[in-house]
Design a protein around this motif. Structure first.
Motif, PDB file in Angstrom:
ATOM      1  N   SER A 593      31.587  20.172  -2.989  1.00 36.91           N
ATOM      2  CA  SER A 593      30.689  20.072  -3.845  1.00 36.91           C
ATOM      3  C   SER A 593      29.839  20.974  -2.928  1.00 36.91           C
ATOM      4  CB  SER A 593      29.207  19.086  -4.277  1.00 36.91           C
ATOM      5  OG  SER A 593      28.763  18.966  -4.888  1.00 36.91           O
ATOM      6  N   PRO A 594      29.042  22.158  -3.157  1.00 36.02           N
ATOM      7  CA  PRO A 594      27.895  23.056  -2.556  1.00 36.02           C
ATOM      8  C   PRO A 594      26.429  21.997  -2.400  1.00 36.02           C
ATOM      9  CG  PRO A 594      27.865  23.714  -4.837  1.00 36.02           C
ATOM     10  CD  PRO A 594      29.405  22.335  -5.201  1.00 36.02           C
ATOM     11  N   THR A 595      26.737  21.397  -3.345  1.00 34.86           N
ATOM     12  CA  THR A 595      24.990  20.340  -3.540  1.00 34.86           C
ATOM     13  C   THR A 595      24.849  19.312  -2.466  1.00 34.86           C
ATOM     14  OG1 THR A 595      25.674  19.136  -4.979  1.00 34.86           O
ATOM     15  CG2 THR A 595      24.536  21.813  -5.055  1.00 34.86           C
ATOM     16  N   ALA A 596      26.249  18.846  -1.911  1.00 33.96           N
ATOM     17  CA  ALA A 596      26.266  17.739  -0.804  1.00 33.96           C
ATOM     18  C   ALA A 596      25.389  18.277   0.426  1.00 33.96           C
ATOM     19  CB  ALA A 596      27.217  17.686  -0.118  1.00 33.96           C
ATOM     20  N   VAL A 597      25.201  16.907   0.747  1.00 28.80           N
ATOM     21  CA  VAL A 597      24.394  17.009   2.253  1.00 28.80           C
ATOM     22  C   VAL A 597      25.193  17.641   3.442  1.00 28.80           C
ATOM     23  CG1 VAL A 597      23.556  15.221   4.047  1.00 28.80           C
ATOM     24  CG2 VAL A 597      23.475  14.280   1.502  1.00 28.80           C
ATOM     25  N   PRO A 598      24.864  17.993   4.106  1.00 30.90           N
ATOM     26  CA  PRO A 598      25.591  19.067   4.967  1.00 30.90           C
ATOM     27  C   PRO A 598      26.381  17.887   6.027  1.00 30.90           C
ATOM     28  CG  PRO A 598      23.806  20.893   4.516  1.00 30.90           C
ATOM     29  CD  PRO A 598      23.343  18.951   3.901  1.00 30.90           C
ATOM     30  N   GLY A 599      26.753  18.308   6.470  1.00 38.84           N
ATOM     31  CA  GLY A 599      28.079  17.665   7.684  1.00 38.84           C
ATOM     32  C   GLY A 599      28.236  16.369   6.187  1.00 38.84           C
ATOM     33  N   SER A 600      28.766  16.044   5.054  1.00 38.74           N
ATOM     34  CA  SER A 600      29.314  14.838   4.591  1.00 38.74           C
ATOM     35  C   SER A 600      30.328  15.442   4.136  1.00 38.74           C
ATOM     36  CB  SER A 600      28.378  14.219   3.408  1.00 38.74           C
ATOM     37  OG  SER A 600      28.366  15.343   2.507  1.00 38.74           O
ATOM     38  N   ASN A 601      31.299  14.457   3.683  1.00 37.13           N
ATOM     39  CA  ASN A 601      32.993  14.887   3.761  1.00 37.13           C
ATOM     40  C   ASN A 601      32.878  15.935   2.250  1.00 37.13           C
ATOM     41  OD1 ASN A 601      33.850  12.750   5.344  1.00 37.13           O
ATOM     42  ND2 ASN A 601      35.394  11.253   3.447  1.00 37.13           N
ATOM     43  N   GLY A 602      31.898  16.026   1.320  1.00 37.95           N
ATOM     44  CA  GLY A 602      32.091  17.071   0.405  1.00 37.95           C
ATOM     45  C   GLY A 602      31.588  18.211   0.832  1.00 37.95           C
ATOM     46  N   ARG A 603      30.311  18.241   1.937  1.00 42.77           N
ATOM     47  CA  ARG A 603      29.927  19.682   1.675  1.00 42.77           C
ATOM     48  C   ARG A 603      31.170  20.268   2.981  1.00 42.77           C
ATOM     49  NH1 ARG A 603      25.569  21.970   1.289  1.00 42.77           N
ATOM     50  NH2 ARG A 603      25.599  24.634   2.766  1.00 42.77           N
ATOM     51  N   VAL A 604      31.411  19.790   4.058  1.00 44.41           N
ATOM     52  CA  VAL A 604      33.119  20.237   4.344  1.00 44.41           C
ATOM     53  C   VAL A 604      34.207  20.046   3.672  1.00 44.41           C
ATOM     54  CG1 VAL A 604      34.302  19.518   6.717  1.00 44.41           C
ATOM     55  CG2 VAL A 604      31.947  18.405   6.637  1.00 44.41           C
ATOM     56  N   ILE A 605      34.365  19.371   3.109  1.00 41.87           N
ATOM     57  CA  ILE A 605      35.824  19.465   1.690  1.00 41.87           C
ATOM     58  C   ILE A 605      35.648  21.193   1.403  1.00 41.87           C
ATOM     59  CG2 ILE A 605      37.202  18.954  -0.110  1.00 41.87           C
ATOM     60  CD1 ILE A 605      36.407  16.412   1.080  1.00 41.87           C
ATOM     61  N   TYR A 606      33.659  21.236   0.744  1.00 46.17           N
ATOM     62  CA  TYR A 606      33.744  22.581   0.001  1.00 46.17           C
ATOM     63  C   TYR A 606      33.498  23.673   0.899  1.00 46.17           C
ATOM     64  CZ  TYR A 606      30.691  26.367  -2.514  1.00 46.17           C
ATOM     65  OH  TYR A 606      30.253  26.832  -3.238  1.00 46.17           O
ATOM     66  N   ASP A 607      33.074  23.382   2.600  1.00 46.91           N
ATOM     67  CA  ASP A 607      33.204  24.383   3.415  1.00 46.91           C
ATOM     68  C   ASP A 607      34.403  25.183   3.495  1.00 46.91           C
ATOM     69  OD1 ASP A 607      30.382  24.650   3.244  1.00 46.91           O
ATOM     70  OD2 ASP A 607      30.083  23.897   4.959  1.00 46.91           O
ATOM     71  N   LEU A 608      35.176  23.994   3.744  1.00 46.08           N
ATOM     72  CA  LEU A 608      36.971  24.355   4.046  1.00 46.08           C
ATOM     73  C   LEU A 608      37.662  25.201   2.525  1.00 46.08           C
ATOM     74  CD1 LEU A 608      37.853  21.232   5.745  1.00 46.08           C
ATOM     75  CD2 LEU A 608      37.797  23.468   6.310  1.00 46.08           C
ATOM     76  N   LEU A 609      37.603  24.820   1.925  1.00 44.11           N
ATOM     77  CA  LEU A 609      38.324  24.442  -0.049  1.00 44.11           C
ATOM     78  C   LEU A 609      37.548  25.744  -0.253  1.00 44.11           C
ATOM     79  CD1 LEU A 609      39.249  21.401  -1.803  1.00 44.11           C
ATOM     80  CD2 LEU A 609      40.287  23.438   0.430  1.00 44.11           C
ATOM     81  N   SER A 610      36.389  26.865  -0.284  1.00 40.67           N
ATOM     82  CA  SER A 610      35.283  27.816  -1.091  1.00 40.67           C
ATOM     83  C   SER A 610      35.895  29.228  -0.514  1.00 40.67           C
ATOM     84  CB  SER A 610      34.203  27.488  -0.944  1.00 40.67           C
ATOM     85  OG  SER A 610      33.705  27.730   0.537  1.00 40.67           O
TER      86      SER A 610
END
Length: 801
Positions: A593-610
């Motif tokens: 998710s682009p709105t997840a907290v930076p460094g959290s799993n959701g944000r890391v996944i978004y940064d990896l896959l986007s």
């Protein structure tokens, strides 16, 4: 413990029956000679080194169902065949399991040769999630002479997939005679739902017309032609939908609508005194339609009110065509019995969606779509050689060796554009609702090949001690090679009592379907398209999340049991332990998710896959280990009495306990917080998705023109796990016992009339409580081992000539 007591009681009851209740003129049944699990000629099912069930064509047909897999599961307690609903293509191509293992961990043979799997991958929440198995219902029961079920690991003998055992379907061989039967039945049941449905229901009307004819082939050969047509109307056990006005039934939960036509040819022709040419061809075309979930009229994301003012129920159609053909020659070379054959199989599935819409096209959207298709085919070339040698043992040493080469192909074809595309209207769902079509990026056309060689030795080493050993080496073009072995022994203490056991290693190669299946849909975030869905393990998206190329599953199998027979009574007890490592499973979905907290799993996944155009993914992985412990008990007594007739009494039970001992997690180098890739719900589907206990008590009686069958099947409780981590959304089917009954009479003209009922007392699994079934659409669990349709009443006319 209660069910272990049932098994012992069943065996004891059969023993008492043999000793007291029928102490009259008794004769043994003719011993069935088996060819599965041994390459020694002339061994009966009670003389084998591993347990083998032999199910005759007559046993398959003396029940209401005309589905081969359903009849087989009723006859063999260690086989489970549930009836899932609302699971896409799995509704019409249902998987069976042996000893609680995966549907793809049982090897299926036809006339001793490997049969092809279906192109379908089970990706939804059903038994066998993540597997691509053989469709047993693609073969009509009228084409079958008998089915041999080897309940033991046999990878060293037959190759990949034989971790749980082997099902060998022997086709009918007849040069004369024939038969024709017409079966008609329907579910006649009562259903009282939590939401107000209180109905006497008659649905699922099924008509089956089948027949076979034996023909002489050039005088000394045979050609057997078998055909079957079956038409089944849908069933529906959905409850009243209180979300709509007026309250009414809006969903369809039950068996889908199906029409299938099957044709099988089986032939053999001696060429001279030594060599024989043989072959077969099989074809089935199946049209099926299953329901998705109801879309409310007020659902602005998925409905266009001007098109469906009352909401709509999408239907997924599957148009399946299945072909198989085999050609071989057998004879003798230098004293070695020789069998050389080539077998081809192909399964083709085209998906469609009807009574649906692509909301992003608004009122201009089509209401039916072609959603693409799947194709799997294989060609297998085999050569087997065997010869008995006198080497000074108590009996001859049978030496068998051979090779098998196989080529497989797998394809995914895209659907029509409107089935997956986004139209001009934003802010709503897009793609055909109920089943989104395969996109151009999902298209796949891949193949692989492998070759295997084996050596198999079996012989009576000293008086009453028979040993066998097998070793097999296989090399695959995509993941490498593997070697498996098996050792088995049997000692006959007396002609009445013997012990038998085996230890073996096994493997299952990753299916092409598991390696390359992909199905994605596109989400838009700030008008930027992102994919989410199922990806191959070797795709950039899956690799970014730590996926690695799939490797083979491996197993260690242990078995120990005994055989007892005295007069007309027989008893077999076989315990087993199956340890499987690196099972291939479908992972949990990892979402960014682009709105997840930076460094959290959701944000890391978004940064990896986007950067790859994706935001969420699941994929096939190795890494699950399981341990299975169980026992099979089969007791049988046959009585032939001049006055009372012939009685065949059977008590058969299975206890099976599966434990997941290891699960995979995400790599620490990928995600900051390790996350399970095979979480609680998936684990419990493995451990409790099939009954731990199953017991069948059956009596068959025949006297002159009359006959009857009474069968009671007890099913242990099955868990359908929910998504809640605390188990609050779990539900259980409950322990249930079903009674089937059939009566038969044969008129002097040769016509047999049969009347019967499956599930005579209209037993249902436990209903799902309203808090877990908030839409009223699915009152029962799809994990129920006997379905949830209630009583099935039928009649059959049969004529043989």
């Amino acid at each position: 413990m209660k069910y272990r007591a049932y098994l012992l009681a069943a065996a004891s009851a059969a023993s008492l029956v043999s000793a007291e209740a029928f102490a009259q003129t008794a004769t043994n049944n003719v011993e069935e000679l088996v060819v599965t699990g041994t390459r020694t000629v002339g061994r009966s099912r009670l003389e084998t080194l591993a347990p083998v069930d032999v199910v005759s064509a007559q046993a398959l047909q003396q029940r209401g169902t005309t589905e081969l897999a359903t009849a087989l599961a009723t006859a063999v307690p260690s086989i489970t065949f549930p009836r899932p609903s609302n699971t896409d293509g799995t509704d019409s191509i249902r998987p069976a399991t042996l000893r609680g293992q995966g549907p793809d961990q049982t090897l299926v043979l036809v006339n001793g040769t490997r049969r092809h799997a279906t192109a379908l991958v089970n990706t939804n929440g059903s038994v066998g999630r993540g597997s691509a198995a053989v469709d047993l219902n693609a073969i009509p029961s009228t084409a079958i002479d008998r089915i041999e079920v080897l309940r033991d690991g046999a990878s060293a003998q037959y190759g990949s997939d034989a971790i749980a055992g082997v099902v060998n379907m022997r086709l009918r061989e007849a040069a004369s005679g024939g038969g024709l039967s017409v079966t008609y039945g329907a579910y006649v049941t009562s259903f009282d739902g939590y939401y107000g449905r209180d109905d006497d229901i008659t649905d699922g009307r099924t008509t089956t017309v089948s027949g076979w004819q034996g023909l002489s082939l050039f005088g000394d050969g045979f050609l057997t032609v078998s055909a079957e047509y079956r038409s089944r109307e849908p069933t529906n056990r959905s409850d009243i939908d209180v979300r709509v006005t007026p309250n009414r039934i809006t969903s369809r939960f039950g068996d889908g609508e199906t029409d299938d036509l099957s044709l099988y040819l089986n032939a053999g022709k001696p060429l001279n005194d030594v060599w024989e040419l043989y072959g077969w061809y099989g074809y089935q075309h199946r049209d099926a339609s299953g329901a998705a979930t109801f879309r409310l009229p007020t659902d602005t994301q998925q409905n266009v009110l001007s098109v469906y003012p009352n909401g709509y129920l999408p239907y997924l159609t599957t148009d399946t065509e299945d072909n198989s053909a085999g050609l071989g020659i057998r004879g003798e070379i230098a004293g070695f019995k020789t069998d050389i054959n080539v077998v081809y199989g192909k399964n083709d599935i085209d998906f469609g969606v009807q009574n649906t819409i692509n909301p992003s096209f608004g009122a201009a959207s089509p209401t039916s779509f072609q959603a693409g298709g799947l194709t799997y085919d294989q060609i297998v070339v085999g050569a087997d050689f065997s010869r008995a040698f006198d080497v000074g043992f108590a009996g001859p040493l049978n030496v068998a060796f051979g090779l098998e080469a196989r080529k497989e192909t797998y394809k995914i074809n895209q659907g029509e554009e409107a089935s997956y595309a986004r139209g001009p209207i934003g802010g709503v769902s897009f793609g055909s609702r109920g089943f989104t079509g395969f996109t151009p990026s999902n298209e796949v056309d891949v193949d692989r090949d492998n070759v295997g060689v084996y050596l198999d030795l079996e012989g009576e080493v000293i008086d009453n001690l028979t040993l066998s050993a097998a070793v097999r080496y296989e090399d695959y073009s995509d993941f490498g090679d593997t070697t498996t072995g098996k050792f088995a022994a049997r000692y006959d203490f007396t002609p009445e009592f013997a012990i038998r056991g085996a230890i073996s290693s096994g493997f299952r190669a990753p299916a092409l379907q598991q390696q390359y299946f992909t199905s994605t849909s596109i989400l838009y975030i700030d008008n930027v398209p992102y994919e989410t869905g199922t990806y191959p393990a070797t795709s950039p998206v899956a690799r970014a999340l730590g996926a690695e190329p799939l490797k083979a599953e491996t197993s260690d199998n242990y078995a120990l049991g005994f055989v007892f027979r005295r007069g007309a009574f027989e008893l077999t007890v076989d315990g087993y332990k199956i340890d499987v490592q690196d099972r291939i499973v479908l992972s949990e979905t990892l979402t960014g998710s682009p709105t997840a907290v930076p460094g959290s799993n959701g944000r890391v996944i978004y940064d990896l896959l986007s950067p790859l155009g994706a935001t969420a993914a699941r994929f096939f992985i190795n890494g699950v280990d399981t341990e299975t412990v169980g026992v099979d008990v089969v007791a049988r007594y046959r009585i032939v009495d001049d006055q009372a007739g012939t009685f065949d009494l059977t008590a058969a039970g299975n206890y099976n306990d599966v434990d997941v001992t290891k699960t995979p997690v995400t790599k620490e180098s990928i995600l900051p917080t390790p996350t399970s890739l095979f979480a609680r719900q998936a684990v419990l589907r493995f451990e409790d998705g099939t009954p731990k206990h199953k017991l069948t008590l059956q009596g068959d009686w025949n006297r002159e023109a009359w006959g009857a069958t009474v069968r009671t099947t007890f099913y242990g409780d099955v868990l359908s796990p929910g998504v809640a981590a605390d188990g609050s959304a779990d539900n259980n089917t409950g322990t249930r016992g079903l009674v089937d009954i059939e009566g038969r009479y044969t008129f002097p003209i040769g016509v047999t009339v049969s009347l019967g009922a499956d599930n005579l007392f209209d037993v249902y699994p436990r209903q799902i409580i309203p808090s877990q079934n908030t839409t009223s659409a699915a009152p029962f669990s799809s994990f129920s081992p006997f379905g949830f349709n209630g009583r099935f009443v039928y009649g059959r006319l049969a004529y043989r000539w």
